[in-house]
Design an enzyme around this catalytic site. Sequence first.
Site, PDB file in Angstrom:
ATOM      1  N   ASP A  20      48.881  38.034  34.354  1.00  0.00           N
ATOM      2  CA  ASP A  20      47.834  37.835  35.360  1.00  0.00           C
ATOM      3  C   ASP A  20      48.415  37.574  36.749  1.00  0.00           C
ATOM      4  O   ASP A  20      49.509  37.022  36.879  1.00  0.00           O
ATOM      5  CB  ASP A  20      46.948  36.652  34.917  1.00  0.00           C
ATOM      6  CG  ASP A  20      45.628  36.634  35.664  1.00  0.00           C
ATOM      7  OD1 ASP A  20      45.244  37.671  36.246  1.00  0.00           O
ATOM      8  OD2 ASP A  20      44.966  35.572  35.668  1.00  0.00           O
ATOM      9  N   GLY A  21      47.637  37.949  37.767  1.00  0.00           N
ATOM     10  CA  GLY A  21      48.011  37.633  39.147  1.00  0.00           C
ATOM     11  C   GLY A  21      48.452  38.840  39.963  1.00  0.00           C
ATOM     12  O   GLY A  21      48.890  38.691  41.111  1.00  0.00           O
ATOM     13  N   GLY A  23      46.624  41.204  41.304  1.00  0.00           N
ATOM     14  CA  GLY A  23      45.747  41.413  42.465  1.00  0.00           C
ATOM     15  C   GLY A  23      46.102  40.457  43.589  1.00  0.00           C
ATOM     16  O   GLY A  23      46.207  40.868  44.763  1.00  0.00           O
ATOM     17  N   TRP A  25      48.919  38.949  44.060  1.00  0.00           N
ATOM     18  CA  TRP A  25      50.257  39.306  44.565  1.00  0.00           C
ATOM     19  C   TRP A  25      50.120  40.360  45.663  1.00  0.00           C
ATOM     20  O   TRP A  25      50.745  40.258  46.720  1.00  0.00           O
ATOM     21  CB  TRP A  25      51.103  39.826  43.403  1.00  0.00           C
ATOM     22  CG  TRP A  25      52.518  40.167  43.760  1.00  0.00           C
ATOM     23  CD1 TRP A  25      53.600  39.358  43.665  1.00  0.00           C
ATOM     24  CD2 TRP A  25      52.994  41.432  44.261  1.00  0.00           C
ATOM     25  NE1 TRP A  25      54.736  40.024  44.077  1.00  0.00           N
ATOM     26  CE2 TRP A  25      54.387  41.294  44.445  1.00  0.00           C
ATOM     27  CE3 TRP A  25      52.388  42.648  44.567  1.00  0.00           C
ATOM     28  CZ2 TRP A  25      55.184  42.342  44.921  1.00  0.00           C
ATOM     29  CZ3 TRP A  25      53.179  43.696  45.050  1.00  0.00           C
ATOM     30  CH2 TRP A  25      54.566  43.532  45.222  1.00  0.00           C
ATOM     31  N   SER A  65      41.764  43.883  29.413  1.00  0.00           N
ATOM     32  CA  SER A  65      40.853  43.254  28.448  1.00  0.00           C
ATOM     33  C   SER A  65      39.569  44.065  28.296  1.00  0.00           C
ATOM     34  O   SER A  65      39.253  44.918  29.137  1.00  0.00           O
ATOM     35  CB  SER A  65      40.521  41.825  28.908  1.00  0.00           C
ATOM     36  OG  SER A  65      39.598  41.856  29.979  1.00  0.00           O
ATOM     37  N   THR A  66      38.828  43.743  27.242  1.00  0.00           N
ATOM     38  CA  THR A  66      37.530  44.418  27.051  1.00  0.00           C
ATOM     39  C   THR A  66      36.585  44.055  28.195  1.00  0.00           C
ATOM     40  O   THR A  66      35.604  44.753  28.439  1.00  0.00           O
ATOM     41  CB  THR A  66      36.891  44.008  25.699  1.00  0.00           C
ATOM     42  OG1 THR A  66      37.003  42.579  25.536  1.00  0.00           O
ATOM     43  CG2 THR A  66      37.559  44.668  24.520  1.00  0.00           C
ATOM     44  N   GLU A  67      36.876  42.970  28.893  1.00  0.00           N
ATOM     45  CA  GLU A  67      36.042  42.534  30.032  1.00  0.00           C
ATOM     46  C   GLU A  67      36.482  43.191  31.344  1.00  0.00           C
ATOM     47  O   GLU A  67      35.719  43.208  32.313  1.00  0.00           O
ATOM     48  CB  GLU A  67      36.107  41.003  30.194  1.00  0.00           C
ATOM     49  CG  GLU A  67      35.351  40.219  29.127  1.00  0.00           C
ATOM     50  CD  GLU A  67      36.009  40.272  27.755  1.00  0.00           C
ATOM     51  OE1 GLU A  67      37.251  40.265  27.681  1.00  0.00           O
ATOM     52  OE2 GLU A  67      35.276  40.351  26.750  1.00  0.00           O
ATOM     53  N   ASN A  68      37.704  43.716  31.374  1.00  0.00           N
ATOM     54  CA  ASN A  68      38.199  44.282  32.636  1.00  0.00           C
ATOM     55  C   ASN A  68      37.486  45.577  33.043  1.00  0.00           C
ATOM     56  O   ASN A  68      37.609  46.014  34.197  1.00  0.00           O
ATOM     57  CB  ASN A  68      39.711  44.510  32.592  1.00  0.00           C
ATOM     58  CG  ASN A  68      40.535  43.233  32.633  1.00  0.00           C
ATOM     59  OD1 ASN A  68      41.603  43.118  32.024  1.00  0.00           O
ATOM     60  ND2 ASN A  68      40.061  42.228  33.370  1.00  0.00           N
ATOM     61  N   SER A 199      41.205  33.584  28.345  1.00  0.00           N
ATOM     62  CA  SER A 199      40.541  34.844  28.719  1.00  0.00           C
ATOM     63  C   SER A 199      40.451  35.835  27.553  1.00  0.00           C
ATOM     64  O   SER A 199      40.735  37.020  27.713  1.00  0.00           O
ATOM     65  CB  SER A 199      41.230  35.502  29.920  1.00  0.00           C
ATOM     66  OG  SER A 199      41.222  34.635  31.026  1.00  0.00           O
TER      67      SER A 199
HETATM   68  C1  IPE Z   1      43.223  38.379  31.732  1.00  0.00           C
HETATM   69  O1  IPE Z   1      43.208  38.361  33.102  1.00  0.00           O
HETATM   70  C2  IPE Z   1      43.378  39.794  31.254  1.00  0.00           C
HETATM   71  C3  IPE Z   1      44.670  40.391  31.513  1.00  0.00           C
HETATM   72  C4  IPE Z   1      45.701  39.857  32.080  1.00  0.00           C
HETATM   73  C5  IPE Z   1      44.763  41.744  31.055  1.00  0.00           C
HETATM   74  P1  IPE Z   1      41.838  38.357  33.918  1.00  0.00           P
HETATM   75  O2  IPE Z   1      42.223  38.324  35.344  1.00  0.00           O
HETATM   76  O3  IPE Z   1      40.960  39.459  33.473  1.00  0.00           O
HETATM   77  O4  IPE Z   1      41.182  36.972  33.457  1.00  0.00           O
HETATM   78  P2  IPE Z   1      40.086  36.077  34.149  1.00  0.00           P
HETATM   79  O5  IPE Z   1      38.961  36.978  34.539  1.00  0.00           O
HETATM   80  O6  IPE Z   1      40.733  35.458  35.343  1.00  0.00           O
HETATM   81  O7  IPE Z   1      39.724  35.061  33.119  1.00  0.00           O
HETATM   82  C1  IPE Z   2      46.094  41.119  35.779  1.00  0.00           C
HETATM   83  O1  IPE Z   2      46.072  40.914  37.152  1.00  0.00           O
HETATM   84  C2  IPE Z   2      45.944  42.584  35.402  1.00  0.00           C
HETATM   85  C3  IPE Z   2      44.649  42.921  34.812  1.00  0.00           C
HETATM   86  C4  IPE Z   2      43.734  42.067  34.447  1.00  0.00           C
HETATM   87  C5  IPE Z   2      44.400  44.322  34.575  1.00  0.00           C
HETATM   88  P1  IPE Z   2      44.704  40.748  37.925  1.00  0.00           P
HETATM   89  O2  IPE Z   2      44.253  42.094  38.387  1.00  0.00           O
HETATM   90  O3  IPE Z   2      43.714  39.994  37.126  1.00  0.00           O
HETATM   91  O4  IPE Z   2      45.172  39.882  39.169  1.00  0.00           O
HETATM   92  P2  IPE Z   2      44.362  38.730  39.877  1.00  0.00           P
HETATM   93  O5  IPE Z   2      44.018  37.724  38.821  1.00  0.00           O
HETATM   94  O6  IPE Z   2      43.161  39.353  40.480  1.00  0.00           O
HETATM   95  O7  IPE Z   2      45.322  38.195  40.886  1.00  0.00           O
HETATM   96 MG    MG Z   3      43.309  37.997  36.935  1.00  0.00          MG
END
Ligand code: IPE
Ligand code: IPE
Ligand code: MG
Length: 243
Positions: A20-21, A23, A25, A65-68, A199
């Site tokens: 995670d992170g 975006g 970054w 994730s299934t939520e992404n 998550s």
């Molecule tokens: C969890 O990150 C899923 C992955 C890293 C693939 P998210 O960014 O989707 O989680 P939330 O929404 O902050 O809980």
């Molecule tokens: C994790 O990074 C990758 C995915 C969930 C696909 P994010 O895209 O969630 O990055 P942040 O949390 O927005 O920084």
């Molecule tokens: Mg994230």
Amino acid sequence: MEKNIPEFTVLPKHIGVIMDGNGRWAKQRNLPRYKGHIEGAKTFRKIGEFAAELGIKCMTFYAFSTENWKRPQEEVDAIMQLFREYLNEAEERKEENREKGICLRFIGDRRGIPEDILALMEHIENESRYETKIILNLAINYGGRHEITQGVKKIAQRVLDGELSPEDINEDTLSDSLYTSGIPDPDLIIRPSGEYRLSNFLTWQSAYSEFWFSDVLWPDFTEDDLCKALQDFEKRNRRFGGI
Ligand code: IPE
Ligand code: IPE
Ligand code: MG
């Protein structure tokens, strides 16, 4: 040049990582979000290879994730394109991966994943299936609750087909119905990026996992960060309900 490989008194058999992170970054650098995903994919490769050198036998990386799917279409498309590129690259690097002993697998619901990506996934899984140094699971279209629901459906069908009686259903039946069947539960789950939640990652399997959190954003995560997590893990006193 010989690399200095640190040694640990205890190593987790299986580590889960919530990547995670990406975006944030990118945002910190005024870059579009997908650039963060590109860097995140590089970190995945680096950490997976380093874990193999440390002697870790299995890692599961949460990639999508299934939520992404809720994200803007443009970002979902960019992430899918990145999977495509990563998988093509993995195919090109197959000899190198073989030498490193990397078995690549994918967990998650394969329905909904573009056909060409699915074909690449199956091809790579098939080609690397005899490698034994490390299993690297990439969780794509993965959700813990969805996984359990699918598992329960499979079990219900076996009962309907007369293969299984309800009184014979136990925890192993459920574990075996999941994508991670045959793999030990994660001893350690790492979540970077300053978030303190699961998550929907490895919901069933994480019942007794140790957790390690860090503020580092995934693209900045280094081999040293993994070592820090492992040093902390060494000191954890795992009781599993005992004393
Ligand atoms: C969890 O990150 C899923 C992955 C890293 C693939 P998210 O960014 O989707 O989680 P939330 O929404 O902050 O809980
Ligand atoms: C994790 O990074 C990758 C995915 C969930 C696909 P994010 O895209 O969630 O990055 P942040 O949390 O927005 O920084
Ligand atoms: Mg994230």
